[in-house]
Design a protein around this motif. Structure first.
Motif, mmCIF file in Angstrom:
data_model
loop_
_atom_site.group_PDB
_atom_site.id
_atom_site.type_symbol
_atom_site.label_atom_id
_atom_site.label_comp_id
_atom_site.label_asym_id
_atom_site.label_seq_id
_atom_site.Cartn_x
_atom_site.Cartn_y
_atom_site.Cartn_z
ATOM 1 N N LEU A 95 8.754 15.073 -32.111
ATOM 2 C CA LEU A 95 9.005 14.742 -30.707
ATOM 3 C C LEU A 95 7.774 15.033 -29.848
ATOM 4 C CD1 LEU A 95 12.213 15.490 -28.709
ATOM 5 C CD2 LEU A 95 10.003 16.130 -27.754
ATOM 6 N N PRO A 176 9.409 8.385 -23.819
ATOM 7 C CA PRO A 176 10.743 8.643 -24.392
ATOM 8 C C PRO A 176 11.023 7.812 -25.638
ATOM 9 C CG PRO A 176 10.889 8.366 -22.016
ATOM 10 C CD PRO A 176 9.507 7.967 -22.405
ATOM 11 N N ILE A 180 12.010 9.719 -29.016
ATOM 12 C CA ILE A 180 13.294 9.468 -29.680
ATOM 13 C C ILE A 180 13.071 8.859 -31.060
ATOM 14 C CG2 ILE A 180 15.436 8.145 -29.546
ATOM 15 C CD1 ILE A 180 15.172 8.295 -26.481
ATOM 16 N N CYS A 181 12.132 7.906 -31.134
ATOM 17 C CA CYS A 181 11.892 7.202 -32.392
ATOM 18 C C CYS A 181 11.471 8.156 -33.504
ATOM 19 C CB CYS A 181 10.829 6.125 -32.178
ATOM 20 S SG CYS A 181 10.483 5.118 -33.640
ATOM 21 N N SER A 221 16.106 4.062 -30.157
ATOM 22 C CA SER A 221 15.105 4.275 -29.110
ATOM 23 C C SER A 221 14.976 3.057 -28.201
ATOM 24 C CB SER A 221 13.750 4.621 -29.735
ATOM 25 O OG SER A 221 13.375 3.654 -30.692
ATOM 26 N N ALA A 224 17.951 2.990 -25.811
ATOM 27 C CA ALA A 224 17.901 4.059 -24.811
ATOM 28 C C ALA A 224 16.868 3.793 -23.720
ATOM 29 C CB ALA A 224 17.603 5.393 -25.492
#
Length: 245
Positions: A95, A176, A180-181, A221, A224
């Motif tokens: 992350l 983000p 997330i990915c 991802s 989102a």
């Protein structure tokens, strides 16, 4: 029926003197992805669907060249640091590394991303002028008059910071997305490899695990961060639309 939707026609079917032909309001309404493909191809030509390809290729090379090596270096450094000093940090290494690496890539390549977005949003004028290329589009961003057809007359009165227009929205989308990915991809890939490979791993199993993990991470991802992508695109094309009105 006669399909009278031109890139320069007047919306709402209004016949305004001297402002070009009128067209149906349906020309400016899209009912889905295939409807977008169909109307762009019929109004502006099939090759218009590939508008901005040169900018996309010019964007891909430096972005990948900065993003992936930076991610690997940062992730390895964070994992080594967590093993020696702070073990609880290790699960969050993808992350943190993904967020920082994507930020570096976005900041560096934001002008090319801006040019690509505006090239794809370009609407042909009634004079049939040739759409500007990547460099003319970037010069047009700097110009107070947007005189992209005469780059020798450009007056860069707005400052080079305009080449980073929409960078905040782009960072709000890409950071983000990457966080997330990678946070989903890394543990999913390890889990799938543990289930499928065992002690007899081969290229097909590894490729299948990587593909499946990438697919799952990409879907999550993308879903989102899609609203942030819309905000980024609107931010980057709003100035050019205002000048065209």
């Amino acid at each position: 029926s006669d399909f009278r939707c031109y890139p320069w026609c007047n919306p709402g079917g209004l016949k305004l003197s001297g402002l070009g032909p009128s067209c149906s309001p349906e020309c400016f309404q899209y009912r889905g992805t295939m409807d977008v493909f169909s109307k762009i191809a019929r109004q502006e030509g099939i090759f218009r669907l590939w508008r901005g390809t040169a900018a996309s290729l010019a964007l891909a090379v430096p972005t990948v060249g900065i993003y992936l090596p930076s991610y690997d270096l940062l992730r390895n450094w964070i994992e080594e640091y967590s093993d020696h000093s702070y073990p609880k940090l290790r699960p969050y290494a993808p992350l943190i590394a993904g967020s920082i690496a994507r930020s570096l890539a976005c900041i560096t390549c934001s002008p090319i991303e801006l040019a690509r977005t505006r090239m794809q949003a370009f609407k042909q004028s009634s004079g049939g002028a040739k759409p500007p290329g990547m460099w003319k589009t970037m010069l047009g961003v700097l110009s107070s008059r947007q005189s992209i057809s005469h780059p020798e007359n450009l007056q860069t009165t707005r400052g080079y910071h305009l080449l980073w227009t929409g960078m905040g929205a782009q960072l709000a989308r890409d950071v983000p997305f990457s966080a997330i990915c990678w946070m989903v991809l890394e543990p999913t890939r390890r889990h799938l490899l543990g289930l499928l490979a065992g002690e007899q791993s081969n290229a097909a199993v590894i490729m299948g695990a990587n593909f499946s993990a990438g697919f799952i991470a990409g879907v999550i991802s993308s879903g989102a961060t899609c609203p942030l992508d819309v905000a980024k695109t609107r931010r980057q094309i709003e100035a050019s639309r205002a000048l065209d009105c």
